[in-house]
Design a protein around this motif. Structure first.
Motif, PDB file in Angstrom:
ATOM      1  N   VAL A 309       0.779  -1.136  -0.530  1.00 34.71           N
ATOM      2  CA  VAL A 309       0.138   0.186   0.082  1.00 34.71           C
ATOM      3  C   VAL A 309       0.853   1.529  -0.153  1.00 34.71           C
ATOM      4  CG1 VAL A 309      -2.069   1.368   1.376  1.00 34.71           C
ATOM      5  CG2 VAL A 309      -1.418  -0.845   0.937  1.00 34.71           C
ATOM      6  N   ILE A 310       1.607   1.444   0.877  1.00 29.94           N
ATOM      7  CA  ILE A 310       2.956   3.055   0.747  1.00 29.94           C
ATOM      8  C   ILE A 310       3.314   2.504  -0.645  1.00 29.94           C
ATOM      9  CG2 ILE A 310       5.205   3.526   1.617  1.00 29.94           C
ATOM     10  CD1 ILE A 310       4.069   1.400   4.404  1.00 29.94           C
ATOM     11  N   ARG A 311       4.004   2.064  -1.597  1.00 28.14           N
ATOM     12  CA  ARG A 311       4.153   2.008  -2.760  1.00 28.14           C
ATOM     13  C   ARG A 311       3.470   2.625  -3.473  1.00 28.14           C
ATOM     14  NH1 ARG A 311       6.582  -3.638  -1.420  1.00 28.14           N
ATOM     15  NH2 ARG A 311       4.842  -4.837  -2.927  1.00 28.14           N
ATOM     16  N   ALA A 312       2.066   2.191  -3.148  1.00 30.29           N
ATOM     17  CA  ALA A 312       1.299   2.744  -3.891  1.00 30.29           C
ATOM     18  C   ALA A 312       1.120   4.052  -3.828  1.00 30.29           C
ATOM     19  CB  ALA A 312      -0.479   1.808  -4.035  1.00 30.29           C
ATOM     20  N   ILE A 313       1.274   4.502  -2.453  1.00 26.03           N
ATOM     21  CA  ILE A 313       0.749   5.526  -2.002  1.00 26.03           C
ATOM     22  C   ILE A 313       2.386   6.543  -2.839  1.00 26.03           C
ATOM     23  CG2 ILE A 313       0.859   7.185  -0.641  1.00 26.03           C
ATOM     24  CD1 ILE A 313      -0.324   4.891   1.041  1.00 26.03           C
ATOM     25  N   GLY A 314       3.073   6.105  -2.652  1.00 29.59           N
ATOM     26  CA  GLY A 314       4.688   6.651  -3.318  1.00 29.59           C
ATOM     27  C   GLY A 314       4.557   7.051  -4.923  1.00 29.59           C
ATOM     28  N   ARG A 315       3.247   6.057  -5.427  1.00 33.80           N
ATOM     29  CA  ARG A 315       3.374   6.640  -7.270  1.00 33.80           C
ATOM     30  C   ARG A 315       2.490   7.593  -7.890  1.00 33.80           C
ATOM     31  NH1 ARG A 315       3.575   0.725  -6.807  1.00 33.80           N
ATOM     32  NH2 ARG A 315       2.024   0.277  -7.218  1.00 33.80           N
ATOM     33  N   HIS A 316       1.747   8.391  -6.092  1.00 30.14           N
ATOM     34  CA  HIS A 316       0.664   9.635  -6.914  1.00 30.14           C
ATOM     35  C   HIS A 316       1.644  10.793  -5.806  1.00 30.14           C
ATOM     36  CE1 HIS A 316      -1.709   5.950  -7.391  1.00 30.14           C
ATOM     37  NE2 HIS A 316      -2.185   7.029  -7.719  1.00 30.14           N
ATOM     38  N   ASP A 317       1.670  11.821  -6.367  1.00 27.03           N
ATOM     39  CA  ASP A 317       1.989  12.941  -5.925  1.00 27.03           C
ATOM     40  C   ASP A 317       0.247  13.210  -5.256  1.00 27.03           C
ATOM     41  OD1 ASP A 317       2.214  15.723  -5.058  1.00 27.03           O
ATOM     42  OD2 ASP A 317       2.099  16.513  -6.675  1.00 27.03           O
ATOM     43  N   VAL A 318       0.471  12.913  -3.118  1.00 27.01           N
ATOM     44  CA  VAL A 318      -1.063  13.210  -2.451  1.00 27.01           C
ATOM     45  C   VAL A 318      -0.375  14.465  -1.748  1.00 27.01           C
ATOM     46  CG1 VAL A 318      -1.433  10.394  -1.805  1.00 27.01           C
ATOM     47  CG2 VAL A 318       0.329  12.201  -0.938  1.00 27.01           C
ATOM     48  N   ASN A 319       1.000  15.049  -1.559  1.00 31.67           N
ATOM     49  CA  ASN A 319       1.345  16.292  -0.865  1.00 31.67           C
ATOM     50  C   ASN A 319       0.110  17.564  -1.570  1.00 31.67           C
ATOM     51  OD1 ASN A 319       2.986  17.952   0.546  1.00 31.67           O
ATOM     52  ND2 ASN A 319       3.280  19.563  -1.566  1.00 31.67           N
ATOM     53  N   ASP A 320      -0.841  18.011  -0.387  1.00 33.07           N
ATOM     54  CA  ASP A 320      -1.062  18.626  -0.018  1.00 33.07           C
ATOM     55  C   ASP A 320      -2.948  18.236  -0.719  1.00 33.07           C
ATOM     56  OD1 ASP A 320      -1.774  21.760   1.160  1.00 33.07           O
ATOM     57  OD2 ASP A 320      -0.935  22.753  -0.364  1.00 33.07           O
ATOM     58  N   ALA A 321      -2.796  16.933  -1.164  1.00 33.90           N
ATOM     59  CA  ALA A 321      -4.375  16.539  -1.793  1.00 33.90           C
ATOM     60  C   ALA A 321      -5.540  16.045  -0.531  1.00 33.90           C
ATOM     61  CB  ALA A 321      -3.864  15.830  -2.936  1.00 33.90           C
ATOM     62  N   VAL A 322      -6.907  16.134  -1.048  1.00 32.49           N
ATOM     63  CA  VAL A 322      -7.451  15.243  -0.376  1.00 32.49           C
ATOM     64  C   VAL A 322      -7.181  13.522  -0.930  1.00 32.49           C
ATOM     65  CG1 VAL A 322      -9.693  14.932   0.223  1.00 32.49           C
ATOM     66  CG2 VAL A 322      -9.270  17.741  -0.301  1.00 32.49           C
ATOM     67  N   VAL A 323      -7.086  12.765   0.072  1.00 29.88           N
ATOM     68  CA  VAL A 323      -6.686  11.988  -0.797  1.00 29.88           C
ATOM     69  C   VAL A 323      -8.063  10.519  -0.144  1.00 29.88           C
ATOM     70  CG1 VAL A 323      -5.080  10.635  -0.684  1.00 29.88           C
ATOM     71  CG2 VAL A 323      -4.270  12.376  -0.656  1.00 29.88           C
ATOM     72  N   ARG A 324      -8.128   9.389  -0.730  1.00 28.34           N
ATOM     73  CA  ARG A 324      -8.907   8.375  -0.542  1.00 28.34           C
ATOM     74  C   ARG A 324      -8.091   7.328  -1.294  1.00 28.34           C
ATOM     75  NH1 ARG A 324     -14.846   8.153  -4.570  1.00 28.34           N
ATOM     76  NH2 ARG A 324     -13.020   8.037  -5.397  1.00 28.34           N
ATOM     77  N   VAL A 325      -7.663   6.382   0.092  1.00 30.43           N
ATOM     78  CA  VAL A 325      -7.114   5.412  -0.176  1.00 30.43           C
ATOM     79  C   VAL A 325      -8.064   4.043  -0.864  1.00 30.43           C
ATOM     80  CG1 VAL A 325      -4.827   3.735   0.395  1.00 30.43           C
ATOM     81  CG2 VAL A 325      -5.063   6.218   0.881  1.00 30.43           C
TER      82      VAL A 325
END
Length: 418
Positions: A309-325
């Motif tokens: 899951v953490i590797r998948a998150i790293g493939r996205h730019d989540v900085n300062d975004a509203v995020v759902r996983v």
């Protein structure tokens, strides 16, 4: 003559926000006001002749004093610079009783100069720095003004809606025929046009929707048709008159994740013949808060589901975004999910909307604290449907039924009050 057209500001939407300790206000309020600031700065810098809001200044009918203060202070900057402001009344601006003021009625009451309120289906003559402009306003319809209680007696909700749509179409045609051909004319409407692509606005409805045919507003007497109510920017007609939804300035939920946000700029040549006055139309993006969805599928036998899951998150730019996983995984892998580490990997996000586990067909969704506060009923239903990965056709049917039920409740509560 340059017109800036925007819509669906919805000041007061605070979903997916957190409290800013410096101001005591929601960070999402800052998002919406920041987008409005971009509009204001553009209007002042680019010699705009008319600032046009095509409905829904606020999220609800009763904006707080803070929301009114912040909105009014920005309008004052524009109006005091000699730029007229036209505020069309949308469905979120209307009270649920005829004796109550609409959400933007305070401006004419205080006789604020250079601010026009489009609260009736009629033509307003607006004085701009580049000369007069006719604005045919089509606000969100109030049933009591178009259809008496006696006329609607015995009709179903759909029949009432059809009758209102018919009368609106006739009224628009009549007002268009009365326009002065020697003065530029535009139409601004807060309504759904048949064939437009809808989205979040369906889950924010305050009552039943009204749908007009494109031909009802795409009139040869007009130079431009400025629409509001649909949150997705789209151009419905390129041929004269150009007809467009500006869309909303900020994303409201994940259904708008991929939508570009901004406003429309229209240049008219007032000296050109009718039907040939539109010289330029363009869309101007704003810096809207990003929404990001991270989808992860854990394969059977994965030794460390959390690391995957953490590797998948790293493939996205989540900085300062509203995020759902959204995590899909076999039942035996669920015990290997360490949510604390997943949330740590999302620490740069503006807000964690949800972390959901789809375990062998049983979905478990965890909403972030406070996310459900202030949700409209259909917004809550939409989140539920999205969380279960419902097939699009079935999801649309569920939302349609939900809208009808809520519409019946709403119309029953307000019957005889509008």
């Amino acid at each position: 003559m340059r017109i800036l057209h925007f819509a669906d500001l919805h000041i007061g939407v605070e979903n997916y926000g957190r409290l800013d300790p410096a101001t005591g206000l929601s960070t999402r309020l800052a998002d919406f006001l920041g987008a409005l600031d971009e509009v204001v700065e553009f209007a002042l810098a680019q010699q705009i002749d008319l600032l046009l809001l095509a409905g829904d200044a606020y999220k609800g009918r009763d904006p707080s004093q803070t929301h009114q203060r912040e909105f009014a202070s920005r309008l004052f900057r524009v109006a005091s610079a000699g730029i007229p402001v036209f505020l069309l009344v949308g469905n979120h601006d209307l009270p649920n009783a005829s004796s109550r003021a609409n959400a933007v009625e305070i401006f004419p009451t205080l006789q604020v100069p250079n601010v026009y309120i489009g609260d009736n289906l009629q033509t307003y003559m607006v004085s701009t720095p580049d000369g007069p402009l006719q604005v045919l306003a089509v606000p969100w319809p109030r049933r009591g003004r178009l259809l008496s209680r006696e006329e609607s007696r015995g009709l179903t909700i759909d029949q009432v809606r059809e009758e209102i749509e018919s009368r609106m179409t006739e009224a628009i045609a009549q007002r268009a025929r009365e326009l002065d051909p020697d003065i530029p004319a535009i139409l601004t409407g807060h309504v759904t046009i048949n064939g437009s692509t809808t989205g979040t606005e369906r889950s924010m409805m305050l009552g039943n929707d009204h749908v007009l045919l494109a031909s009802a507003v795409h009139r040869p007497e007009l130079e431009y048709v400025a629409l509001g109510h649909i949150h997705k920017h789209q151009v419905l007609r390129r041929e004269a008159p150009t007809m467009a939804y500006s869309g909303s300035l900020q994303r409201v939920d994940f259904s708008e994740e991929k939508d570009e946000k901004g406003f429309c700029v229209v240049d008219l040549d007032a000296k050109a013949p009718r039907g040939q006055r539109l010289k330029e139309f363009r869309f101007q993006p704003v810096r809207a808060r990003r929404f990001v969805t991270v989808d992860v599928t854990i394969a059977p036998g994965e030794p460390d589901p959390t690391a995957a899951v953490i590797r998948a998150i790293g493939r996205h730019d989540v900085n300062d975004a509203v995020v759902r996983v959204r995590i899909r995984l076999p039942a035996e892998a669920e015990a290997g999910l360490r949510e604390g580490e997943i949330r740590q990997a999302l620490q740069s996000a503006h807000f964690i909307a949800a972390i959901s586990h789809d375990v062998e067909g049983t979905r478990r969704t965890r909403l972030a604290s406070g996310e459900s506060e202030g949700l409209q009923p259909l917004q809550a239903l939409r989140i539920y449907v999205e969380g279960r990965d419902t097939a699009p056709e079935r999801a649309e049917k569920i939302l349609q039924y939900g809208e009808e039920i809520i519409g019946e409740v709403e119309s029953g509560t307000a019957a005889g009050s509008d």
